[in-house]
Motif scaffolding. Structure first.
Motif, PDB file in Angstrom:
ATOM      1  N   PHE A 108      -3.682 -17.216   4.641  1.00 18.06           N
ATOM      2  CA  PHE A 108      -3.490 -15.873   5.184  1.00 18.06           C
ATOM      3  C   PHE A 108      -2.018 -15.471   5.185  1.00 18.06           C
ATOM      4  N   LEU A 109      -1.151 -16.379   5.592  1.00 16.45           N
ATOM      5  CA  LEU A 109       0.279 -16.050   5.578  1.00 16.45           C
ATOM      6  C   LEU A 109       0.770 -15.884   4.151  1.00 16.45           C
ATOM      7  N   GLY A 110       0.225 -16.666   3.216  1.00 23.18           N
ATOM      8  CA  GLY A 110       0.568 -16.473   1.813  1.00 23.18           C
ATOM      9  C   GLY A 110       0.108 -15.120   1.315  1.00 23.18           C
ATOM     10  N   ALA A 111      -1.093 -14.698   1.713  1.00 19.81           N
ATOM     11  CA  ALA A 111      -1.568 -13.364   1.348  1.00 19.81           C
ATOM     12  C   ALA A 111      -0.652 -12.298   1.924  1.00 19.81           C
ATOM     13  N   GLY A 112      -0.181 -12.518   3.141  1.00 18.36           N
ATOM     14  CA  GLY A 112       0.778 -11.577   3.725  1.00 18.36           C
ATOM     15  C   GLY A 112       2.067 -11.511   2.936  1.00 18.36           C
ATOM     16  N   SER A 113       2.517 -12.652   2.440  1.00 16.48           N
ATOM     17  CA  SER A 113       3.725 -12.667   1.613  1.00 16.48           C
ATOM     18  C   SER A 113       3.505 -11.912   0.308  1.00 16.48           C
ATOM     19  N   VAL A 114       2.299 -12.046  -0.281  1.00 13.57           N
ATOM     20  CA  VAL A 114       1.967 -11.288  -1.490  1.00 13.57           C
ATOM     21  C   VAL A 114       1.965  -9.797  -1.192  1.00 13.57           C
ATOM     22  N   ILE A 115       1.333  -9.414  -0.096  1.00 14.67           N
ATOM     23  CA  ILE A 115       1.279  -7.996   0.284  1.00 14.67           C
ATOM     24  C   ILE A 115       2.678  -7.462   0.541  1.00 14.67           C
ATOM     25  N   HIS A 116       3.518  -8.266   1.179  1.00 12.93           N
ATOM     26  CA  HIS A 116       4.907  -7.880   1.432  1.00 12.93           C
ATOM     27  C   HIS A 116       5.648  -7.660   0.113  1.00 12.93           C
ATOM     28  N   ALA A 117       5.440  -8.561  -0.837  1.00 11.13           N
ATOM     29  CA  ALA A 117       6.108  -8.426  -2.136  1.00 11.13           C
ATOM     30  C   ALA A 117       5.588  -7.233  -2.920  1.00 11.13           C
ATOM     31  N   MET A 118       4.315  -6.889  -2.726  1.00 16.69           N
ATOM     32  CA  MET A 118       3.679  -5.795  -3.463  1.00 16.69           C
ATOM     33  C   MET A 118       3.771  -4.467  -2.725  1.00 16.69           C
ATOM     34  N   SER A 119       4.631  -4.385  -1.743  1.00 15.19           N
ATOM     35  CA  SER A 119       4.861  -3.133  -0.994  1.00 15.19           C
ATOM     36  C   SER A 119       3.581  -2.613  -0.345  1.00 15.19           C
ATOM     37  N   GLY A 120       2.760  -3.519   0.181  1.00 15.34           N
ATOM     38  CA  GLY A 120       1.574  -3.126   0.921  1.00 15.34           C
ATOM     39  C   GLY A 120       0.283  -3.160   0.132  1.00 15.34           C
ATOM     40  N   GLU A 121       0.333  -3.434  -1.158  1.00 14.88           N
ATOM     41  CA  GLU A 121      -0.876  -3.485  -1.984  1.00 14.88           C
ATOM     42  C   GLU A 121      -1.716  -4.712  -1.641  1.00 14.88           C
ATOM     43  N   ARG A 126      -1.411  -6.374 -13.766  1.00 12.18           N
ATOM     44  CA  ARG A 126      -2.165  -5.131 -13.710  1.00 12.18           C
ATOM     45  C   ARG A 126      -1.562  -4.187 -12.686  1.00 12.18           C
ATOM     46  N   VAL A 127      -0.288  -4.394 -12.360  1.00 13.81           N
ATOM     47  CA  VAL A 127       0.396  -3.564 -11.371  1.00 13.81           C
ATOM     48  C   VAL A 127       0.493  -2.143 -11.907  1.00 13.81           C
ATOM     49  N   VAL A 128       0.009  -1.192 -11.136  1.00  8.86           N
ATOM     50  CA  VAL A 128      -0.063   0.198 -11.587  1.00  8.86           C
ATOM     51  C   VAL A 128       1.298   0.868 -11.538  1.00  8.86           C
ATOM     52  N   SER A 129       2.022   0.679 -10.452  1.00  3.43           N
ATOM     53  CA  SER A 129       3.293   1.366 -10.255  1.00  3.43           C
ATOM     54  C   SER A 129       4.447   0.541 -10.822  1.00  3.43           C
ATOM     55  N   HIS A 130       5.218   1.143 -11.700  1.00  6.00           N
ATOM     56  CA  HIS A 130       6.398   0.455 -12.250  1.00  6.00           C
ATOM     57  C   HIS A 130       7.447   0.226 -11.166  1.00  6.00           C
ATOM     58  N   GLU A 131       7.528   1.129 -10.212  1.00  6.54           N
ATOM     59  CA  GLU A 131       8.503   0.975  -9.129  1.00  6.54           C
ATOM     60  C   GLU A 131       8.159  -0.233  -8.266  1.00  6.54           C
ATOM     61  N   VAL A 132       6.863  -0.381  -7.964  1.00  8.14           N
ATOM     62  CA  VAL A 132       6.435  -1.539  -7.179  1.00  8.14           C
ATOM     63  C   VAL A 132       6.708  -2.825  -7.946  1.00  8.14           C
ATOM     64  N   GLU A 133       6.388  -2.826  -9.242  1.00 12.27           N
ATOM     65  CA  GLU A 133       6.587  -4.020 -10.060  1.00 12.27           C
ATOM     66  C   GLU A 133       8.059  -4.379 -10.155  1.00 12.27           C
ATOM     67  N   HIS A 134       8.902  -3.385 -10.179  1.00 17.36           N
ATOM     68  CA  HIS A 134      10.339  -3.628 -10.294  1.00 17.36           C
ATOM     69  C   HIS A 134      10.900  -4.255  -9.013  1.00 17.36           C
ATOM     70  N   HIS A 135      10.305  -3.934  -7.866  1.00 14.79           N
ATOM     71  CA  HIS A 135      10.842  -4.402  -6.583  1.00 14.79           C
ATOM     72  C   HIS A 135      10.114  -5.634  -6.039  1.00 14.79           C
ATOM     73  N   ILE A 136       9.253  -6.252  -6.838  1.00 10.62           N
ATOM     74  CA  ILE A 136       8.585  -7.476  -6.366  1.00 10.62           C
ATOM     75  C   ILE A 136       9.625  -8.567  -6.137  1.00 10.62           C
ATOM     76  N   HIS A 137       9.607  -9.169  -4.969  1.00 12.30           N
ATOM     77  CA  HIS A 137      10.600 -10.192  -4.639  1.00 12.30           C
ATOM     78  C   HIS A 137       9.990 -11.184  -3.656  1.00 12.30           C
ATOM     79  N   GLU A 138      10.592 -12.356  -3.599  1.00 13.21           N
ATOM     80  CA  GLU A 138      10.125 -13.391  -2.683  1.00 13.21           C
ATOM     81  C   GLU A 138      10.420 -12.984  -1.246  1.00 13.21           C
ATOM     82  N   SER A 139       9.589 -13.437  -0.333  1.00 13.69           N
ATOM     83  CA  SER A 139       9.743 -13.109   1.078  1.00 13.69           C
ATOM     84  C   SER A 139      10.938 -13.855   1.670  1.00 13.69           C
ATOM     85  N   PRO A 140      11.439 -13.387   2.828  1.00 14.67           N
ATOM     86  CA  PRO A 140      12.592 -14.061   3.451  1.00 14.67           C
ATOM     87  C   PRO A 140      12.224 -15.448   3.963  1.00 14.67           C
ATOM     88  N   LYS A 141      13.241 -16.220   4.307  1.00  9.77           N
ATOM     89  CA  LYS A 141      13.048 -17.604   4.754  1.00  9.77           C
ATOM     90  C   LYS A 141      12.169 -17.692   5.994  1.00  9.77           C
TER      91      LYS A 141
END
Length: 695
Positions: free
Chosen positions: A368-381, A462-477
């Motif tokens: 679940f926390l990993g899924a949250g990290s994915v959602i965080h990286a995907m700007s809420g997706e 399959r990321v739809v938004s180029h802006e979202v794909e550009h800002h994908i990043h690892e979560s903080p420590k």
């Protein structure tokens, strides 16, 4: 014995943090909120570790008795009045203490509630850092920790029920945290209402226990249950345990009261991890395990527990096969795994069920926390159909989630393998059909979890938004460090319960022996040498089915592009639509209780919306309408008779008629006339004077 003597401080620490937030949180900076709320949970975890360590030493010197710290008598009396005559002929004063109990069972829950809860609090600092209501969120989390710890540490059913209701309240508050969203408010209401149905069963079960045993203390009830004065299959105990299990079905999301848990994903992801994966939903398992002495005396109840658990496991797993929301996949996985736990309890493998709770708390919180990290990286997706190719962009999240997936799938060497294999082996010895259901569920589990991994990390983007794909990043420590710690325990926790067939001594089961010792049921017996071959064969099959699920997911999703087709949809669109819409249970409930017709994500091959609606009406709604109409008419007839003759006749008019009849003698003297009262008083005075003068 500093920690053990002050065990009551463990739940009071997060209660203090919650009080500070509710009274002063609005004025505090986020850093202060984090320090206070996370700090009290860290202190609670340290005290929990110290208390458990001291208990192990104390138990060795006291014949492994449970340790109790009773502060005062909360309900009941010590005076000997209102005593019950118990089944063994002794008298017992009814009591419910403000008391705390520590034994191996509560120790396990205490450690993972405080430990996993601490990691989730730390994770929430990063995840909720930019959200409004920061102090309110942490106040709710601290309040949840307080109520959950009260539930776990209570030494009687009444105090457990206080914690039980408390976690229900906190669930409502946390699921509905985003209260401006109607979907979140509806999900919170749904969770609250469904849990009240289960809670009604729990409280009725408590009444039966209090009436039949004369006490609600665990030690008293267990002593009487082991006294030999009760027959196996006692009808009163059977009814009481069935009612307790109804409460467990509500809190631990079993059929038919599971419907609140998937919708609970409307809350923030740390809520999903804390309440609906690692701690709160295991409360029902804890209550049944705590009541094991009663359930052993009610074999019919245990069969019900096993059957409901098995059916819930395969039912929820089948729905998880096709879900697209990353959190909902994990939600149905939680429901399925809880079914596994109840299957273990129902076949008498109490230690195996508790062991799976223990291992599950780590890898499910990790997922679940990993899924949250994915959602965080995907700007809420949250839709996995809009993800893909994230393994290199968020590597820490990917690696830790892969560990969690391997663990839950039962891959050898990880925690889930040891606990799941033990449950399947015990189920095989109890009933081969239940084992087969668990076996198929294991295949489904591996498939939908690796489906999640492929669609999220390993398939093409399959990321739809180029802006979202550009800002994908690892979560903080603050988010990734808890993931790494949970991944470590998802690997190592299983080695506490290595079975003798694998060369271990099953230290976990030995630690639990004082709670579950001398329980009937072959499932608790050590396997004979002749059965070792069967155990090894089943173990190989279990590993093979996990590998088969991984292989099937790889074939279907490793190259899933933007227009990929779900394999179940390609084979049978009606089956796919049924699974996608969760067997239409929510729609059926919605219509039965509100009268509304609602169609979710109906997809029946090439059908349009109108055709799909017609199919749904003909096959689902009309059947529900006919059944509901018959039930409604019958209920109305019974209700009218009951209201007229029982409620109004006996309950209301009966006492009024009786009071009127009894009042006639008094009405001869009580006319309501002041002159009459004065005359009677005067006559009375004259009579007294006459008596004393002439006596």
């Amino acid at each position: 014995m500093l920690f053990l003597d002050h065990i009551y401080l463990i739940p009071l620490l997060p209660a203090l943090g919650a009080a500070v937030m509710f009274f002063f949180g609005r004025r505090l900076q986020k850093a202060t909120v984090s320090t206070v709320c996370v700090g009290v949970v860290v202190l609670a975890f340290i005290m929990a570790c110290g208390a458990v360590l001291q208990y192990t030493a104390w138990a060795d010197a006291n014949h492994h008795q449970p340790y109790q710290k009773i502060l005062y008598t909360w309900l009941g009396t010590d005076t000997g009045h209102f005593n019950y005559l118990t089944k063994d002929g002794s008298q017992a004063a009814f009591q419910a203490d403000a008391g705390f109990l520590l034994d191996p069972l509560s120790s396990i829950w205490l450690l993972f509630v405080t430990g996993v809860g601490m990691l989730i609090h730390i994770y929430s600092i990063g995840y909720m850092g930019h959200e409004g209501g920061y102090y309110r969120f942490f106040g709710y989390l601290n309040l949840f920790m307080f109520t959950m710890l009260m539930l776990v540490l209570a030494n009687n059913y009444v105090l457990m029920f206080v914690g039980w209701e408390g976690v229900g309240l906190c669930s409502y508050l946390l699921i509905g945290f985003y209260f401006h969203r109607k979907s979140a408010s509806d999900a919170a209401n749904k969770a609250f209402i469904v849990n009240r149905i289960g809670d009604a069963g729990f409280i009725l079960g408590m009444f039966f226990i209090a009436w039949y045993f004369g006490s609600l203390r665990y030690v008293d009830v267990n002593r009487l249950a082991h006294s030999g004065h009760f027959q196996i299959g006692d009808p009163i105990i059977t009814v009481a345990t069935i009612l307790l299990f109804v409460g467990a079905c509500g809190k631990s999301a079993q059929l038919p009261l599971y419907v609140w848990l998937p919708d609970a994903m409307e809350g923030p992801t740390p809520v999903s991890a804390l309440i609906h994966a690692a701690t709160m939903v295991t409360a029902g398992v804890y209550m049944v395990a705590r009541s094991n002495a009663l359930f052993v005396l009610a074999p019919d109840s245990m069969k019900v527990v096993a059957i409901v658990g098995a059916l819930t496991a395969i039912f929820a797993a089948s729905i998880g096969l096709v879900q697209n929301d990353i959190k909902r996949v994990l939600a149905y996985s939680t429901v399925s795994q809880l079914g596994y736990m109840f299957l273990a309890l129902g076949v008498g493998a109490f230690a195996a069920g508790v062991f799976h709770v223990f291992t599950h708390s780590f890898f499910k919180a990790l997922l679940f926390l990993g899924a949250g990290s994915v959602i965080h990286a995907m700007s809420g997706e949250q839709d996995m159909r809009n993800m893909g190719a994230l393994s290199e962009k968020i590597p820490t999240t990917f690696r830790t989630m892969l560990v969690g997936t391997l663990a839950i799938a039962g891959i050898p060497g990880l925690a889930g393998f040891f606990s799941k294999d033990e449950i399947l082996w015990q189920a095989w010895k109890f009933n081969h059909v239940l084992w087969a259901i668990g076996f198929v569920t294991a295949l489904m589990t591996a498939f939908y979890m690796f489906r999640l991994i492929y669609l999220t990390f390993w398939s093409p983007s399959r990321v739809v938004s180029h802006e979202v794909e550009h800002h994908i990043h690892e979560s903080p420590k603050s988010m990734t460090v808890p993931l790494v710690i949970l991944a470590f325990f998802s690997i190592t926790a299983g080695y506490l319960g290595v079975s003798p067939s694998l060369g271990g001594s099953n230290r976990f089961e030995k630690f639990m022996e004082p709670v579950f010792a001398n329980k009937v049921g072959e499932a608790q017996a050590a396997p004979e040498e002749g059965s070792r071959g069967a155990e090894y064969l089943l173990m190989v099959l279990s590993v093979a089915v996990a590998g088969a699920g991984w292989w099937m997911a790889s074939r279907a999703y490793s190259s899933a592009g933007k227009d990929y087709t779900e394999p179940i949809d390609a084979i049978s669109p009606p089956v796919y639509s049924t699974l996608l819409n969760k067997y239409y249970v929510d729609e059926g409930y919605d219509y039965l209780f509100t009268g509304r017709r609602k169609i979710g994500d109906v997809r029946l091959g090439a059908m349009g919306a109108g055709e799909a609606s017609s199919w749904f009406d003909a096959n689902v709604v009309d059947g529900a309408v006919n059944a509901a109409g018959w039930i409604t008419r019958l209920t109305a007839t019974i209700s009218k008779w009951w209201d007229t003759w029982i409620i109004d006749g006996i309950g209301v008019n009966g006492p009024a008629i009786l009071a009127r009849m009894l009042s006639y003698p008094a009405r001869l003297f009580e006319w309501g006339l002041v002159q009459w009262y004065a005359l009677v008083m005067t006559a009375g005075l004259v009579g007294f004077v006459f008596y004393y003068v002439y006596h």
